[in-house]
Design an enzyme around this catalytic site. Structure first.
Site, PDB file in Angstrom:
ATOM      1  N   ASP A 104      44.317  40.474  26.563  1.00  0.00           N
ATOM      2  CA  ASP A 104      43.677  40.636  27.865  1.00  0.00           C
ATOM      3  C   ASP A 104      43.625  42.149  28.124  1.00  0.00           C
ATOM      4  O   ASP A 104      44.651  42.786  28.362  1.00  0.00           O
ATOM      5  CB  ASP A 104      44.489  39.901  28.941  1.00  0.00           C
ATOM      6  CG  ASP A 104      43.805  39.928  30.300  1.00  0.00           C
ATOM      7  OD1 ASP A 104      43.071  40.890  30.569  1.00  0.00           O
ATOM      8  OD2 ASP A 104      44.021  39.001  31.096  1.00  0.00           O
TER       9      ASP A 104
ATOM     10  N   TYR B  99      49.213  38.225  34.391  1.00  0.00           N
ATOM     11  CA  TYR B  99      48.616  37.867  35.675  1.00  0.00           C
ATOM     12  C   TYR B  99      49.083  36.458  36.085  1.00  0.00           C
ATOM     13  O   TYR B  99      49.127  35.551  35.245  1.00  0.00           O
ATOM     14  CB  TYR B  99      47.089  37.937  35.542  1.00  0.00           C
ATOM     15  CG  TYR B  99      46.349  37.343  36.711  1.00  0.00           C
ATOM     16  CD1 TYR B  99      46.583  37.800  38.004  1.00  0.00           C
ATOM     17  CD2 TYR B  99      45.434  36.316  36.539  1.00  0.00           C
ATOM     18  CE1 TYR B  99      45.921  37.244  39.085  1.00  0.00           C
ATOM     19  CE2 TYR B  99      44.759  35.762  37.617  1.00  0.00           C
ATOM     20  CZ  TYR B  99      45.015  36.227  38.885  1.00  0.00           C
ATOM     21  OH  TYR B  99      44.366  35.676  39.954  1.00  0.00           O
TER      22      TYR B  99
ATOM     23  N   LYS C 178      37.168  43.473  37.413  1.00  0.00           N
ATOM     24  CA  LYS C 178      37.983  44.666  37.628  1.00  0.00           C
ATOM     25  C   LYS C 178      37.244  45.937  37.177  1.00  0.00           C
ATOM     26  O   LYS C 178      36.224  46.263  37.758  1.00  0.00           O
ATOM     27  CB  LYS C 178      39.332  44.473  36.910  1.00  0.00           C
ATOM     28  CG  LYS C 178      40.012  43.127  37.234  1.00  0.00           C
ATOM     29  CD  LYS C 178      40.374  43.000  38.674  1.00  0.00           C
ATOM     30  CE  LYS C 178      40.946  41.688  39.169  1.00  0.00           C
ATOM     31  NZ  LYS C 178      40.938  40.475  38.424  1.00  0.00           N
TER      32      LYS C 178
ATOM     33  N   ARG D  27      21.634  28.206  31.642  1.00  0.00           N
ATOM     34  CA  ARG D  27      23.065  27.982  31.364  1.00  0.00           C
ATOM     35  C   ARG D  27      23.338  28.252  29.879  1.00  0.00           C
ATOM     36  O   ARG D  27      24.360  28.818  29.510  1.00  0.00           O
ATOM     37  CB  ARG D  27      23.472  26.552  31.752  1.00  0.00           C
ATOM     38  CG  ARG D  27      24.849  26.157  31.229  1.00  0.00           C
ATOM     39  CD  ARG D  27      25.459  24.944  31.918  1.00  0.00           C
ATOM     40  NE  ARG D  27      24.540  23.861  32.169  1.00  0.00           N
ATOM     41  CZ  ARG D  27      24.084  23.014  31.251  1.00  0.00           C
ATOM     42  NH1 ARG D  27      24.452  23.125  29.988  1.00  0.00           N
ATOM     43  NH2 ARG D  27      23.242  22.055  31.596  1.00  0.00           N
TER      44      ARG D  27
HETATM   45  C1  PLP Z   1      44.880  40.815  33.831  1.00  0.00           C
HETATM   46  C2  PLP Z   1      44.031  39.752  34.470  1.00  0.00           C
HETATM   47  N1  PLP Z   1      43.479  38.796  33.702  1.00  0.00           N
HETATM   48  C3  PLP Z   1      42.707  37.817  34.242  1.00  0.00           C
HETATM   49  C4  PLP Z   1      42.470  37.744  35.593  1.00  0.00           C
HETATM   50  C5  PLP Z   1      41.616  36.638  36.167  1.00  0.00           C
HETATM   51  O1  PLP Z   1      40.336  37.126  36.426  1.00  0.00           O
HETATM   52  P1  PLP Z   1      39.379  36.617  37.627  1.00  0.00           P
HETATM   53  O2  PLP Z   1      40.044  36.915  38.917  1.00  0.00           O
HETATM   54  O3  PLP Z   1      38.118  37.410  37.380  1.00  0.00           O
HETATM   55  O4  PLP Z   1      39.171  35.155  37.415  1.00  0.00           O
HETATM   56  C6  PLP Z   1      43.021  38.731  36.423  1.00  0.00           C
HETATM   57  C7  PLP Z   1      42.780  38.682  37.883  1.00  0.00           C
HETATM   58  O5  PLP Z   1      43.368  39.414  38.655  1.00  0.00           O
HETATM   59  C8  PLP Z   1      43.825  39.750  35.848  1.00  0.00           C
HETATM   60  O6  PLP Z   1      44.396  40.716  36.604  1.00  0.00           O
END
Ligand code: PLP
Length: 386
Positions: free
Chosen positions: A175, A102, A200, A50
């Site tokens: 992000d 998101y 992604k 961890r």
């Molecule tokens: C732009 C963006 N940031 C963060 C996330 C969250 O990521 P996760 O689904 O891997 O927890 C997503 C999920 O779709 C996303 O599209």
């Protein structure tokens, strides 16, 4: 000998590890061990997985190099990374966040962090500069950018936000999930921290959930994140770390193809009579084109479209389309399609969705790396039905 810095396409393949000295293995081993032998109490290189793990360490070095950062941390999901980064800012602070993010990011800010950490969030459309004056408060600690944004693909000028809104007490977080480091490197544009849902494009094959935080150079923040990563414990498994190392090796070739295919498909959709709007920053007619051209190396693989029909017609289109899989997520080699209002952004209140433009006829496409002619045919056939 020349000390020239390695370029991106080489870094994705070679950064973070070298062939194993003992065996010559070209690929790094997956260190499954949860614990490690100590020479004497407290005398060790690795202690407990961890806290640190050799496979995760390779991934973290690789992530730092491809995002042009000094430090990187891997997490078990993008949300775990967002959670950890927000925790690192402590309590009672104000964050200014892109209005189009998101749905899960809004959910954690509004429903979790505002309750547990008393954070205050101002959502704003950074594209409208009239919104900028008065954004900063005494307790503003974070500016949260998602560019390109999810699902409306708004692009904000990171450099301008740094020079005209931010100050040295504020961390600019970007992000970078939608762009991937192939298309955009926010740490070179004024951002202090990059965040990823590595589920992604970094993962690229829709077979893992992961997240990452990459820090430009802030040692204090790095120490906090390192502490919290271990204390909270939302770390990825060694196997998922390996999958990511493996996937990132093809990031450049995948992204090149995503970019090309999405450009072809966005142009095709722009000329289709059943489409009201196409949102793709690579289209010259898109209001985001100029900023995208200046700050990105490619326009990405995501397109959002507004169909010229109602909810019923939109559902018919989504239920009948071939090749594109109707599923949440994006960034995989296979094309996906989704309905933000019912799927990825359902956790956002309807009145806010309406205000933003996340309508019942809005559809988000993640363009994969298939043959673009086949994707066009699939779209044409499904559009014919509405
Ligand atoms: C732009 C963006 N940031 C963060 C996330 C969250 O990521 P996760 O689904 O891997 O927890 C997503 C999920 O779709 C996303 O599209």
């Amino acid at each position: 000998m020349s000390e020239k810095k390695k370029l991106f396409n080489t870094k994705v393949i070679h950064s973070g590890h070298k062939e194993n000295l003992e065996t010559g293995a070209v690929m790094p081993p997956i260190h499954l061990s949860s614990t490690f032998k100590q020479k004497s109490p407290g005398n060790f290189k690795y202690e407990y997985s961890r806290t640190n793990n050799p496979t995760r360490e390779i991934l973290e070095k690789l992530l730092a190099e491809i995002e042009e950062g000094k430090f990187a941390f891997a997490f078990s999901s993008g949300m775990a990374a967002i959670n950890c980064l927000t925790d690192a800012m402590e309590k009672n602070f104000h964050v200014i966040c892109s209005d189009d993010v998101y749905g899960g990011t809004r959910r954690i800010f509004d429903k979790v962090k505002s309750v547990n950490q008393n954070i205050e969030v101002t959502y704003t459309d950074f594209k409208n500069e009239d919104n900028w004056p008065g954004l900063i408060k005494n307790n503003t600690k974070m500016i949260w950018l998602e560019t390109p944004s999810n699902p409306l693909l708004k692009i904000v000028d990171i450099n301008k936000i740094k020079s005209e809104i931010s100050n040295e007490d504020i961390k600019i977080v970007c992000d970078n999930t939608f762009a991937s480091p192939y298309n955009q490197q926010p740490l070179t544009l004024g951002s202090d921290v990059v965040l990823h849902s590595s589920t992604k494009y970094l993962g690229g094959h829709s077979d893992l959930i992961g997240g990452a935080i990459i820090i430009k150079d802030d040692i204090k923040l790095t120490e906090k994140i390192k502490y919290l990563q271990n204390a909270i414990g939302s770390v990825p498994s060694p196997f998922d770390c390996y999958l990511l190392i493996r996937s990132i090796k093809t990031l450049a070739v995948r992204m090149e193809r995503h970019n090309t295919n999405a450009m072809i498909i966005s142009e095709y959709l722009s000329n289709h009579p059943k489409i009201k709007t196409v949102r793709y920053p690579g289209l010259k007619s898109d209001p985001n084109y100029e900023v995208a051209k200046n700050q990105m190396n490619g326009f990405g693989g995501i397109i959002s479209i507004e169909l010229d029909t109602d909810l019923k017609g939109t559902l018919k289109f989504l239920e009948n389309i071939e090749i594109f899989t109707l599923a949440e997520s994006l960034g995989g080699v296979e094309s996906l399609i989704e309905h933000p209002a019912i799927m990825t952004h359902a956790s956002i209140d309807k009145n806010i969705r309406d205000e933003l433009g996340i309508t019942d006829s809005l559809v988000r496409l993640s363009i994969g790396i298939e043959e673009s002619d086949d994707l066009k045919t699939a779209l044409e056939n499904a559009l014919y039905l509405i």
